[in-house]
Scaffold this motif. Structure first.
Motif, PDB file in Angstrom:
ATOM      1  N   TRP A  17       0.826  -1.215   0.000  1.00  0.00           N
ATOM      2  CA  TRP A  17       0.000   0.000   0.000  1.00  0.00           C
ATOM      3  C   TRP A  17       0.857   1.259   0.000  1.00  0.00           C
ATOM      4  CZ3 TRP A  17      -4.933  -0.419  -1.100  1.00  0.00           C
ATOM      5  CH2 TRP A  17      -5.585  -1.616  -0.822  1.00  0.00           C
ATOM      6  N   TYR A  18       0.433   2.262  -0.768  1.00  0.00           N
ATOM      7  CA  TYR A  18       1.102   3.564  -0.748  1.00  0.00           C
ATOM      8  C   TYR A  18       0.110   4.673  -1.069  1.00  0.00           C
ATOM      9  CZ  TYR A  18       1.123   3.609  -5.853  1.00  0.00           C
ATOM     10  OH  TYR A  18       0.748   3.623  -7.160  1.00  0.00           O
ATOM     11  N   LYS A  19       0.406   5.880  -0.581  1.00  0.00           N
ATOM     12  CA  LYS A  19      -0.383   7.072  -0.866  1.00  0.00           C
ATOM     13  C   LYS A  19       0.318   7.890  -1.927  1.00  0.00           C
ATOM     14  CE  LYS A  19      -1.409   8.053   3.731  1.00  0.00           C
ATOM     15  NZ  LYS A  19      -1.704   8.995   4.783  1.00  0.00           N
ATOM     16  N   ALA A  28      -7.841  14.708   5.224  1.00  0.00           N
ATOM     17  CA  ALA A  28      -8.712  13.644   5.710  1.00  0.00           C
ATOM     18  C   ALA A  28      -9.184  12.703   4.602  1.00  0.00           C
ATOM     19  CB  ALA A  28      -9.928  14.251   6.412  1.00  0.00           C
ATOM     20  N   GLU A  29      -9.107  13.120   3.349  1.00  0.00           N
ATOM     21  CA  GLU A  29      -9.626  12.311   2.250  1.00  0.00           C
ATOM     22  C   GLU A  29      -8.495  11.749   1.402  1.00  0.00           C
ATOM     23  OE1 GLU A  29     -10.635  15.697   2.338  1.00  0.00           O
ATOM     24  OE2 GLU A  29     -12.391  15.354   3.549  1.00  0.00           O
ATOM     25  N   CYS A  30      -7.811  10.736   1.877  1.00  0.00           N
ATOM     26  CA  CYS A  30      -6.713  10.130   1.129  1.00  0.00           C
ATOM     27  C   CYS A  30      -7.060   8.695   0.750  1.00  0.00           C
ATOM     28  CB  CYS A  30      -5.438  10.104   1.974  1.00  0.00           C
ATOM     29  SG  CYS A  30      -4.817  11.732   2.341  1.00  0.00           S
ATOM     30  N   LEU A  31      -6.638   8.322  -0.431  1.00  0.00           N
ATOM     31  CA  LEU A  31      -6.775   6.947  -0.887  1.00  0.00           C
ATOM     32  C   LEU A  31      -5.401   6.322  -0.975  1.00  0.00           C
ATOM     33  CD1 LEU A  31      -9.338   7.330  -3.796  1.00  0.00           C
ATOM     34  CD2 LEU A  31      -9.783   6.549  -1.478  1.00  0.00           C
ATOM     35  N   GLU A  32      -5.352   5.010  -0.815  1.00  0.00           N
ATOM     36  CA  GLU A  32      -4.119   4.255  -0.995  1.00  0.00           C
ATOM     37  C   GLU A  32      -4.338   3.228  -2.092  1.00  0.00           C
ATOM     38  OE1 GLU A  32      -1.876   4.100   3.217  1.00  0.00           O
ATOM     39  OE2 GLU A  32      -3.654   2.835   3.074  1.00  0.00           O
ATOM     40  N   VAL A  33      -3.277   2.929  -2.801  1.00  0.00           N
ATOM     41  CA  VAL A  33      -3.274   1.940  -3.867  1.00  0.00           C
ATOM     42  C   VAL A  33      -2.185   0.928  -3.539  1.00  0.00           C
ATOM     43  CG1 VAL A  33      -2.920   1.604  -6.336  1.00  0.00           C
ATOM     44  CG2 VAL A  33      -4.031   3.670  -5.524  1.00  0.00           C
ATOM     45  N   VAL A  40      -6.042  -3.819  -9.330  1.00  0.00           N
ATOM     46  CA  VAL A  40      -5.552  -2.666  -8.573  1.00  0.00           C
ATOM     47  C   VAL A  40      -6.485  -2.415  -7.388  1.00  0.00           C
ATOM     48  CG1 VAL A  40      -4.978  -0.219  -8.667  1.00  0.00           C
ATOM     49  CG2 VAL A  40      -4.625  -1.660 -10.685  1.00  0.00           C
ATOM     50  N   PRO A  41      -6.028  -2.726  -6.164  1.00  0.00           N
ATOM     51  CA  PRO A  41      -6.854  -2.461  -4.993  1.00  0.00           C
ATOM     52  C   PRO A  41      -6.695  -1.010  -4.536  1.00  0.00           C
ATOM     53  CG  PRO A  41      -4.955  -3.820  -4.396  1.00  0.00           C
ATOM     54  CD  PRO A  41      -4.859  -3.523  -5.853  1.00  0.00           C
ATOM     55  N   VAL A  42      -7.823  -0.405  -4.138  1.00  0.00           N
ATOM     56  CA  VAL A  42      -7.850   0.971  -3.643  1.00  0.00           C
ATOM     57  C   VAL A  42      -8.629   0.954  -2.334  1.00  0.00           C
ATOM     58  CG1 VAL A  42      -8.629   3.325  -4.126  1.00  0.00           C
ATOM     59  CG2 VAL A  42      -7.796   1.885  -5.993  1.00  0.00           C
ATOM     60  N   PRO A  51     -12.572  -2.318   3.828  1.00  0.00           N
ATOM     61  CA  PRO A  51     -12.606  -2.936   2.503  1.00  0.00           C
ATOM     62  C   PRO A  51     -11.735  -2.209   1.486  1.00  0.00           C
ATOM     63  CG  PRO A  51     -14.579  -1.640   2.861  1.00  0.00           C
ATOM     64  CD  PRO A  51     -13.820  -1.632   4.152  1.00  0.00           C
ATOM     65  N   ALA A  52     -11.401  -2.919   0.437  1.00  0.00           N
ATOM     66  CA  ALA A  52     -10.716  -2.347  -0.726  1.00  0.00           C
ATOM     67  C   ALA A  52     -11.552  -2.669  -1.949  1.00  0.00           C
ATOM     68  CB  ALA A  52      -9.323  -2.933  -0.883  1.00  0.00           C
ATOM     69  N   VAL A  53     -11.585  -1.742  -2.873  1.00  0.00           N
ATOM     70  CA  VAL A  53     -12.257  -1.941  -4.143  1.00  0.00           C
ATOM     71  C   VAL A  53     -11.201  -2.352  -5.156  1.00  0.00           C
ATOM     72  CG1 VAL A  53     -13.664  -0.859  -5.941  1.00  0.00           C
ATOM     73  CG2 VAL A  53     -13.979  -0.203  -3.556  1.00  0.00           C
ATOM     74  N   LEU A  54     -11.508  -3.351  -5.977  1.00  0.00           N
ATOM     75  CA  LEU A  54     -10.557  -3.836  -6.977  1.00  0.00           C
ATOM     76  C   LEU A  54     -10.924  -3.328  -8.365  1.00  0.00           C
ATOM     77  CD1 LEU A  54     -10.372  -7.538  -5.825  1.00  0.00           C
ATOM     78  CD2 LEU A  54      -8.774  -5.698  -5.300  1.00  0.00           C
ATOM     79  N   PHE A  55      -9.925  -2.807  -9.071  1.00  0.00           N
ATOM     80  CA  PHE A  55     -10.108  -2.330 -10.430  1.00  0.00           C
ATOM     81  C   PHE A  55      -9.245  -3.177 -11.363  1.00  0.00           C
ATOM     82  CE2 PHE A  55     -11.133   1.251  -7.748  1.00  0.00           C
ATOM     83  CZ  PHE A  55     -12.270   1.739  -8.336  1.00  0.00           C
ATOM     84  N   SER A  56      -9.777  -3.434 -12.557  1.00  0.00           N
ATOM     85  CA  SER A  56      -8.999  -4.216 -13.520  1.00  0.00           C
ATOM     86  C   SER A  56      -7.946  -3.324 -14.176  1.00  0.00           C
ATOM     87  CB  SER A  56      -9.899  -4.824 -14.591  1.00  0.00           C
ATOM     88  OG  SER A  56     -10.379  -3.821 -15.445  1.00  0.00           O
ATOM     89  N   LEU A  57      -6.951  -3.938 -14.759  1.00  0.00           N
ATOM     90  CA  LEU A  57      -5.888  -3.207 -15.446  1.00  0.00           C
ATOM     91  C   LEU A  57      -6.291  -2.833 -16.861  1.00  0.00           C
ATOM     92  CD1 LEU A  57      -2.884  -5.329 -14.223  1.00  0.00           C
ATOM     93  CD2 LEU A  57      -3.567  -3.074 -13.415  1.00  0.00           C
ATOM     94  N   ASP A  58      -7.414  -3.331 -17.338  1.00  0.00           N
ATOM     95  CA  ASP A  58      -7.873  -3.071 -18.709  1.00  0.00           C
ATOM     96  C   ASP A  58      -8.402  -1.664 -18.855  1.00  0.00           C
ATOM     97  OD1 ASP A  58      -7.214  -5.680 -19.214  1.00  0.00           O
ATOM     98  OD2 ASP A  58      -9.255  -6.402 -18.992  1.00  0.00           O
TER      99      ASP A  58
END
Length: 58
Positions: A17-19, A28-33, A40-42, A51-58
Protein backbone atom coordinates in the motif's frame (compact mmCIF):
# COMPACT_ATOMS: atom_id res chain seq x y z
CA UNK A 1 -19.78 -3.09 2.13
CA UNK A 2 -20.81 -6.47 0.86
CA UNK A 3 -18.12 -8.87 -0.31
CA UNK A 4 -18.10 -9.47 -4.04
CA UNK A 5 -15.64 -10.23 -6.80
CA UNK A 6 -14.73 -6.54 -6.88
CA UNK A 7 -14.09 -5.95 -3.17
CA UNK A 8 -11.91 -7.35 -0.42
CA UNK A 9 -13.51 -7.07 3.03
CA UNK A 10 -10.21 -6.65 4.94
CA UNK A 11 -7.62 -4.74 2.92
CA UNK A 12 -4.90 -5.29 5.52
CA UNK A 13 -4.52 -8.80 4.04
CA UNK A 14 -2.81 -7.18 1.03
CA UNK A 15 0.71 -5.72 0.91
CA UNK A 16 2.31 -2.87 -1.01
CA UNK A 17 0.00 0.00 0.00
CA UNK A 18 1.10 3.56 -0.75
CA UNK A 19 -0.38 7.07 -0.87
CA UNK A 20 0.13 9.62 -3.58
CA UNK A 21 3.16 11.88 -3.28
CA UNK A 22 0.68 14.77 -3.44
CA UNK A 23 -0.81 13.71 -0.11
CA UNK A 24 0.83 15.70 2.68
CA UNK A 25 -0.51 13.45 5.44
CA UNK A 26 -2.77 16.15 6.92
CA UNK A 27 -5.75 15.69 4.62
CA UNK A 28 -8.71 13.64 5.71
CA UNK A 29 -9.63 12.31 2.25
CA UNK A 30 -6.71 10.13 1.13
CA UNK A 31 -6.78 6.95 -0.89
CA UNK A 32 -4.12 4.26 -1.00
CA UNK A 33 -3.27 1.94 -3.87
CA UNK A 34 -1.41 -1.38 -3.61
CA UNK A 35 1.14 -2.50 -6.17
CA UNK A 36 1.92 -6.02 -7.33
CA UNK A 37 -1.54 -7.56 -7.57
CA UNK A 38 -3.53 -8.93 -10.52
CA UNK A 39 -6.12 -6.17 -9.99
CA UNK A 40 -5.55 -2.67 -8.57
CA UNK A 41 -6.85 -2.46 -4.99
CA UNK A 42 -7.85 0.97 -3.64
CA UNK A 43 -8.78 1.74 -0.02
CA UNK A 44 -9.46 4.63 2.35
CA UNK A 45 -6.18 5.42 4.09
CA UNK A 46 -8.00 5.94 7.41
CA UNK A 47 -9.54 2.44 7.30
CA UNK A 48 -6.57 0.11 6.88
CA UNK A 49 -8.57 -2.94 7.98
CA UNK A 50 -11.63 -1.86 6.00
CA UNK A 51 -12.61 -2.94 2.50
CA UNK A 52 -10.72 -2.35 -0.73
CA UNK A 53 -12.26 -1.94 -4.14
CA UNK A 54 -10.56 -3.84 -6.98
CA UNK A 55 -10.11 -2.33 -10.43
CA UNK A 56 -9.00 -4.22 -13.52
CA UNK A 57 -5.89 -3.21 -15.45
CA UNK A 58 -7.87 -3.07 -18.71
Amino acid sequence: MAHSERTIPNSSALTGWYKSGYSDGHQAECLEVARGHAHVPVRDSKAVTGPAVLFSLD
